[in-house]
Design an enzyme around this catalytic site. Structure first.
Site: not given
Ligand code: UD1
Length: 419
Positions: A22-23, A116, A121, A306, A398
């Site tokens: 998925k990811n 969420c 996030r 995850d 999902r």
């Molecule tokens: C992706 C995965 C999700 C997984 C996560 C962490 C997908 C579609 N989803 O989510 O399943 O749980 O990686 O492995 O691939 N953060 C910030 N600022 C930002 C972006 C992120 O502070 O601009 C923080 C987030 O709040 C979180 C951390 O960084 O605490 C990690 O998030 P991130 O790696 O971005 O996760 P996703 O890409 O949303």
């Protein structure tokens, strides 16, 4: 509303095939926006999140044909650069189209995805990266607008290795003028798959899988059609491995890349799970009582957030006390209240859960608050005495393709009830 009725107590036995990731599928579908012609993707899982991403592409003007796991995306006629609030609300990862739209069209407008279930996030790192490449970003009335006549390469240091920010910046940089370097980039295997797709269409990305990614900008007319096979889903695989271990079963989990599972397998070995690893399969023999282990979630190659909820369920059956620390998302213990309803002895202190392995749970009426919390409750129910009613299983759809069918084929008893 759909729910699962789960009769616990059966040992899972047999072979289960893991679907495509998925990811990895979500950012790759977003990256098809960059392409001039058709992108043919294989092993795209039939999941609710993937359907939302297809709807986003169609909304933007792409033409999509699907035949089982094969998805053909033609993005040559994309006209719109704006994603509706309704589509953004259906899935947070819709924000992955931002970088590709901006890179190709010089403009993108998305409704802000907001918080969420598992945490706030934010998108600050995505936006900081894009503005370092020359994008003018405005945030008004819940919408983000990004504009740049042509992005220019930049040297970007991420404050933390965000998966989504790394992917969005990577996609934006493909058509930028000059070289972009992303430092402290996320190293997840899904980023390497995105790199492989982008290079397949004629982009120039190096270094995915390490913490420094270098993207040399190319011209749009240099991109071309491609066929790409999505990597297997390491989180789905991990969930099946834990399902086998928690039920004391004997299961071959097929279509995996064992290296991607190593952070999980190392922990399971420590807990005493009997594992055999082949080229593209893992066999789990889970007959023994497990030992409690401590877990701290970390970016890849650390232990994946995850898989944290599923391991929490497993530790309820281990001997001793486990300490699980969640460092990635601030609100990812929602399964714990539900596990307590099933008899689990778990204390939560801040971002740490302390689990006393009692070796048994009993069925109850519980609710899936999010995708992986839902998976954790299915696993707990499979190993419980009595039956469990699991509400809100649409969360599970999902991220897991026909989860109940896969487990029933291994000897589980899960019935999906509509309404
Ligand atoms: C992706 C995965 C999700 C997984 C996560 C962490 C997908 C579609 N989803 O989510 O399943 O749980 O990686 O492995 O691939 N953060 C910030 N600022 C930002 C972006 C992120 O502070 O601009 C923080 C987030 O709040 C979180 C951390 O960084 O605490 C990690 O998030 P991130 O790696 O971005 O996760 P996703 O890409 O949303």
């Amino acid at each position: 509303m759909e729910r699962f009725l789960i009769v616990g107590g059966n040992r899972l036995k047999g072979t289960v095939r893991v679907s495509g990731s998925k990811n990895a599928s979500l950012p790759i579908l977003a990256a098809t926006i960059l392409n001039t012609g058709k992108s043919v993707l294989y092993e795209v899982p039939g999941l609710r999140d993937v359907s939302v991403m297809k709807d986003v592409l169609v909304y933007l003007g792409a033409r999509i044909k699907c035949d089982k796991g094969c998805v053909e995306v033609d993005t040559s006629n994309i006209k719109s650069v704006e994603v509706s609030e309704e589509l953004m609300r259906r899935m947070r990862a819709s924000n992955l189209v931002l970088g590709a739209l901006l890179g190709r069209f010089g403009r993108a407008r998305l409704s802000y995805p907001g918080g969420c279930q598992i945490g706030t996030r934010p998108m600050n790192l995505h936006l900081k990266g894009l503005s370092a490449m020359g994008a003018a970003i405005t945030e008004k009335f819940g919408y983000i607008t990004a504009e740049a006549s042509r992005l220019t390469g930049a040297d970007i240091h991420l404050d933390l290795p965000s998966v989504g920010a790394t992917e969005n910046i990577m996609m934006a940089a493909v058509l930028a003028e000059g070289v972009t370097i992303i430092r402290n980039a996320a190293k997840e295997p899904e980023i390497t798959d995105l790199q492989n797709f982008i290079n397949g269409i004629g982009g120039c990305v190096r270094g995915a899988g390490t913490d420094t990614i270098k993207i040399e900008g190319v011209r749009h007319q240099d991109l071309h059609p491609v066929e790409h096979t999505v990597i297997p889903d390491r989180i789905e695989a991990g969930t099946h491995i834990v399902a086998a271990a928690i039920t004391g079963g004997d299961v071959v989990v097929a279509n995996v890349i064992p290296e991607h599972l190593e952070p999980l397998l190392a922990k399971l070995r420590e807990a005493g799970v009997d594992l055999e690893v082949g080229d593209d399969w893992v066999r789990v023999c889970g007959a023994r009582r497990l030992k409690a282990v401590d877990i701290k979630t970390m970016p890849y190659p650390g232990f994946p957030t995850d898989m944290q909820p599923q391991l929490t369920s497993l530790m309820c059956f281990a001997e001793g006390t486990s300490v699980i620390t969640e460092t990635i998302f601030e609100n990812r213990f929602k399964h714990i209240g539900e596990l307590r309803r099933m008899g689990a002895e778990i204390k939560v202190e801040g971002q740490t859960a302390i689990i006393k392995g009692t070796g048994r749970l009993s069925g109850a009426v519980v609710e899936a608050s999010d995708l992986r919390a839902g998976a954790a409750l299915v696993l707990a129910a499979l190993a419980s005495e009595n039956g469990t009613v699991l509400e809100k299983v649409t969360h599970i759809d999902r991220g897991y393709e026909r989860m109940e069918a896969k487990y029933n084929a291994l000897g589980a008893r899960i019935i999906r009830v509509h309404n």
